[in-house]
Write an enzyme that holds these catalytic residues in place. Sequence first.
Site, PDB file in Angstrom:
ATOM      1  N   ASP A 146       0.873  -1.168   0.000  1.00 57.25           N
ATOM      2  CA  ASP A 146       0.000   0.000   0.000  1.00 57.25           C
ATOM      3  C   ASP A 146       0.916   1.226   0.000  1.00 57.25           C
ATOM      4  O   ASP A 146       2.099   1.112   0.322  1.00 57.25           O
ATOM      5  CB  ASP A 146      -0.864  -0.049   1.265  1.00 57.25           C
ATOM      6  CG  ASP A 146      -1.729   1.187   1.415  1.00 57.25           C
ATOM      7  OD1 ASP A 146      -2.275   1.643   0.401  1.00 57.25           O
ATOM      8  OD2 ASP A 146      -1.845   1.699   2.540  1.00 57.25           O
ATOM      9  N   THR A 202      -2.437   1.257  -4.651  1.00 61.24           N
ATOM     10  CA  THR A 202      -2.924   2.348  -3.803  1.00 61.24           C
ATOM     11  C   THR A 202      -4.268   2.869  -4.291  1.00 61.24           C
ATOM     12  O   THR A 202      -4.587   2.780  -5.480  1.00 61.24           O
ATOM     13  CB  THR A 202      -1.889   3.498  -3.761  1.00 61.24           C
ATOM     14  OG1 THR A 202      -2.423   4.582  -3.023  1.00 61.24           O
ATOM     15  CG2 THR A 202      -1.513   3.979  -5.144  1.00 61.24           C
ATOM     16  N   GLY A 203      -5.034   3.409  -3.357  1.00 60.35           N
ATOM     17  CA  GLY A 203      -6.311   4.049  -3.705  1.00 60.35           C
ATOM     18  C   GLY A 203      -6.109   5.489  -4.135  1.00 60.35           C
ATOM     19  O   GLY A 203      -7.050   6.176  -4.508  1.00 60.35           O
ATOM     20  N   LYS A 226      -7.099  -5.028  -5.215  1.00 62.97           N
ATOM     21  CA  LYS A 226      -5.768  -5.317  -4.662  1.00 62.97           C
ATOM     22  C   LYS A 226      -5.605  -6.830  -4.494  1.00 62.97           C
ATOM     23  O   LYS A 226      -4.587  -7.412  -4.863  1.00 62.97           O
ATOM     24  CB  LYS A 226      -5.589  -4.628  -3.295  1.00 62.97           C
ATOM     25  CG  LYS A 226      -5.471  -3.118  -3.368  1.00 62.97           C
ATOM     26  CD  LYS A 226      -5.226  -2.521  -1.976  1.00 62.97           C
ATOM     27  CE  LYS A 226      -5.029  -1.018  -2.026  1.00 62.97           C
ATOM     28  NZ  LYS A 226      -4.655  -0.440  -0.742  1.00 62.97           N
ATOM     29  N   GLU A 253      -3.381  20.847   0.402  1.00 61.54           N
ATOM     30  CA  GLU A 253      -3.949  22.175   0.661  1.00 61.54           C
ATOM     31  C   GLU A 253      -3.595  22.633   2.062  1.00 61.54           C
ATOM     32  O   GLU A 253      -3.204  23.772   2.285  1.00 61.54           O
ATOM     33  CB  GLU A 253      -5.480  22.108   0.541  1.00 61.54           C
ATOM     34  CG  GLU A 253      -5.965  22.057  -0.866  1.00 61.54           C
ATOM     35  CD  GLU A 253      -6.892  23.221  -1.185  1.00 61.54           C
ATOM     36  OE1 GLU A 253      -7.975  23.281  -0.620  1.00 61.54           O
ATOM     37  OE2 GLU A 253      -6.522  24.073  -2.001  1.00 61.54           O
TER      38      GLU A 253
END
Length: 1193
Positions: free
Chosen positions: A400, A681-682, A810, A504
């Site tokens: 991940d 990974t997401g 995954k 941000e």
Amino acid sequence: MAAHVGPGPRPEETERRIRANDREYNSQFNYANNYIKTSKYTVLTFLPLNLFEQFQRLANFYFLCLLVLQLIPAISSLTWVTTAVPLIGVLLLTAIKDAYDDYQRHTSDSQVNTRLSKVLRGGRLAEERWAEVQVGDVIRMENDQFVAADVLLLSTSEPNGLCFIETAELDGETNLKCRQCLPETAEMGQNDSLLGTFDGEIACETPNNLLNKFEGALAWKQKRFPLDNDKILLRGCILRNTQWCYGVVIFAGKDTKLMQNSGKTKFKRTSIDRLLNFIIIGIVFFLLSMCLFCMIACGIWETLTGQYFQVYLPWDKLVPSEPLGGATVIALLVFFSYAIVLNTVVPISLYVSVEVIRFAQSFLINWDEKMYYEKTGTAAKARTTTLNEELGQIEYVFSDKTGTLTQNIMTFNKCSIAGKVYGDIIDETTNEILEVTENTPTVDFSGNPNYEPDFKFYDGTLLDAVRQNNTDVHNFFRLLALCHTVMPEERNNKLEYQAQSPDESALVSAARNFGFVFKERSPNSITIEVNGQKEMYELLCILDFNNVRKRMSVILRRKGQLRLYCKGADNVIYERLKEDRGDMKSKTQEHLNKFAGEGLRTLCLAVRDLDEVFFNNWKHRHQEAALSLQNRDEKLDAIYEEIERDMTLLGATAIEDKLQDGVPQTIANLALAGIKIWVLTGDKQETAINIGYSCQLLTDEMIDIFIIDASTFEEVESQLVKYRESIRSVSNHQVPTAVSIVTFRWDQHSESEYQRGQSIDDSENGGSFALVINGHSLVHALHPQLEKLFLDVASQCKSVICCRVTPLQKAMVVELIKKNKKARTLAIGDGANDVSMIKAAHIGVGVSGQEGMQAVLASDYSIAQFRFLERLLLVHGRWSYYRMCKFLRYFFYKNFAFTLCHFWFAFFCGFSAQTVFDPFFISVYNLFYTSCPVLALGIFDQDVNDRYSIMYPRLYSPGHFDLLFNKKEFLRSALHGFFTSCVLFLIPYGTYKDGVSPKGHVLSDHMLLGSVVATILVIVVTAQIAMDTSYWTMFNHVTVWGSLTFYFALQFFYNFVIHGAYVGSLSKAMSEATFWFTTVLTVTVLMIPVLAWRFYFVDVKPTLSDRVRLKQRLAQLRSRQSQDVLRTPSARRTRRSIRSGYAFAHQEGFGRLITSGKIMRKLPRSNGGDFFFPSFSNHGGPSNLGGVPTHME
């Protein structure tokens, strides 16, 4: 849907129907409750289930059958105790271990099930355990709490029914996501009596694993309301920035999307276990063939010779007196007798020893101080005791990204303003850039009342420029303080920011610390404080961010001046700049390349002054586009293009997505060990690529990085075919690499393998490919028709990054490699979204990090930091594999040497199943005389120490090819044992056949021969293990030399104190010189060939392990002088890169919420300015723009 009444089996659901606050109605459907169960046994089922599981093991069942045979007097030549004691011991040990493992699972289940949640009961809130929450219950959740089940949002503390959640447990993303309930249900607020009487009926989809999709409808007060994913909170989410909310439970327990994504727990076995099962079957056939041979030989002997000796050796009453029939019956009985006598060739103690070794190795992992993380006080933990040696054979690592490779902390690291770089620390004497360390002094921001103590910046010249009122620097930070969608919040008299993405947050936080503090916002204004002076801006429009635009802008008015501030990807911003300032553009581009080369995430900042006439004209057309019902997005993009051009470049920001310590070194070393690393990974593509560069999975030296981002099956196929052709054309023109990856025995001249950084030829590093694939493309790539093509391309790439993937995807990628490559896989992650991948891989490693404990609970091993994976695999994994293989080779050798003595004796005892050894010796040979030395070898032995194991990662490669234990190695050990047993029996037999002592005593009796052979056997196998031991500890000395002493002590104790049958035999033999001469002769004959063989191979064909061991010994002889070691690549290599370093973990939609006023807690104060409050169009799009304010502050 037909109602299902009663407690019978749950029918197949086609649609789910729920009535809120009505348990009686919902109970008829037998929906799953919120109880979670990962344990296997209960107190009642433990014994039968565990025994059933254990007897599924071939060896255990074999010994049970053997025990039954030994209970039959006619065929038993040994007492049943010899099998019963070890069998019961094995079953008991394994049962205790299984019970302990299941107790751990019960404990973790209990922790989750006993968490408390507030449930409405009869219009009042009551605290209930999570396990007791049921479908249809209305529950209250509070800020920073986990959501207990999948719920439909009914009302929240925020305006317009909004609530904010963090979904890190589900998809690994820590940026806030927004959910909104129906306005009709939002009116109930937190009125418990109203919510308690809420009786809406929900019809929705059945339980599934799709995290981003939900379909349903709510019927309430004679109206139907459509329900989608934006109204659902999933189990595992955490409520953020929202005081409270209420929801009705739709899916509970195992039906929740989190549990649906967690995959099935599979029984994991190592490849050595599977090989052992095959070998055991082979040994059983070998045993049967020996029994068959002895049966036929016995029949022949009884027919030709035995029938004439019935006066001395009468036949049993069962046996017919007729010669041929009698010989046949005797031979058949002898078959079973030999099956019992020779059974030790399949040793039950093998399984006991394997379990003990694995158990001890697990503790060595748990106790390793070098895998202890002091910050959190977390040690490494082997959560299973059955997979240690598999850690030494891993070929693919699936990792991940968020929280595993990175800390998920964004830091403002460097910037470029008006062509000048800030953030580098320059050595004044040498003019070189210095590396930042823990001791590097930081800039003091304490003069700013709003500074954050955690914020660190090392270059003081930037703060000096701010204090000197440098216009470029002020404009730069003003843009950072104004162009964003962050929400400010006062907590404990302290200003806090709630950002939609960590990027941000880092940028606004940087501006704040440098004196440009974002203070508050309303739907149509932004207030900042610059060095103590308040500045208020009218917010006219937010041009929101999306993945195609890769930028966001705000249009602001202050003191009559209109200005557009824009930040975005460098390539996007550069296309929209004015033609002038070429020098600054080229300098900034150079800085961007430098930042990208250091793995930093970059954004470009630009500004444009607007005039009123142009803006009002643009605003009018913008409103038309925003209200358009067809192609609205395309029209808005075209309108945005009109105003986001002719901009002036201000500079660029460089943010570091902080990698965990030691990640690049770990990845570099694992790659040198021949392990392929895939990142699943997401996260977004840009972010994933950026981290790929940071941790050196991707490098600028690579020939090409293939990006697969197509949306249709045909497009994905054509991209894959194109990339496959690219690889082929390059490989056809490339010079073959100098070092073969498969080779383990090196030729004399390949000294370069000693050099740590050169284990793999440089040409491979320079001539490699990488693959980046998106989740929507992966759907097609995993299709049965395309998976072979995808695998063909991916397996030829040095690294693979899959982004925007779901938890189940995954697991599917892991399964694809397992199925097609037959490779050993390891998955490592830290969140609930990694659980299915962790369960699917051969070995699952959980990182005990920021995202809860689900990954750790599902894992086989847990570590606190990714960098510990290097030590777990290259040290503990390699040692475990090395020790287990050495143990098995020796174990089979000593058992063949012991058991086959009976076979040779059969030729001299008429194949009568007479044993050469004392039955007591047979019982305890594996248990007492030879068990401890081999256990010490299996637990403590090492060819090279931990430092050299990491220094020479290529030492790991034998595990990939099963070089240390395979069918060939087993046959070699078996033949060695076969030869040993032959010499062991025949030399003493030849000596004592007609032996007479000098005093005239006859020495040729069976018991004396048995005692002599047994003694020499123990001496030989002990000498052999002494030669096999590479690393001597106190335990090895005690067990090896202690075993010999113990043998003689126990022999004399048993024979003289307990009066065993062989009393006096050994002491009589030892009193004669013949015994000692025979012992020396036998040991010499057996040891000399082994020594010669080993010396030859170490000298002429040394393995890498032999060479490193020699190097280690030479280093120790040189008084442990420090060795010059080539460094692994540093975490931050200064290099130029021509790629974009852009990455921004943001999603569209927040700009619209801000300008609509929906996101605001309170309406703006007049504060001296009557700003126009724009209305919000139902059709989406940015704010509608209207009248001009009467006056400005």
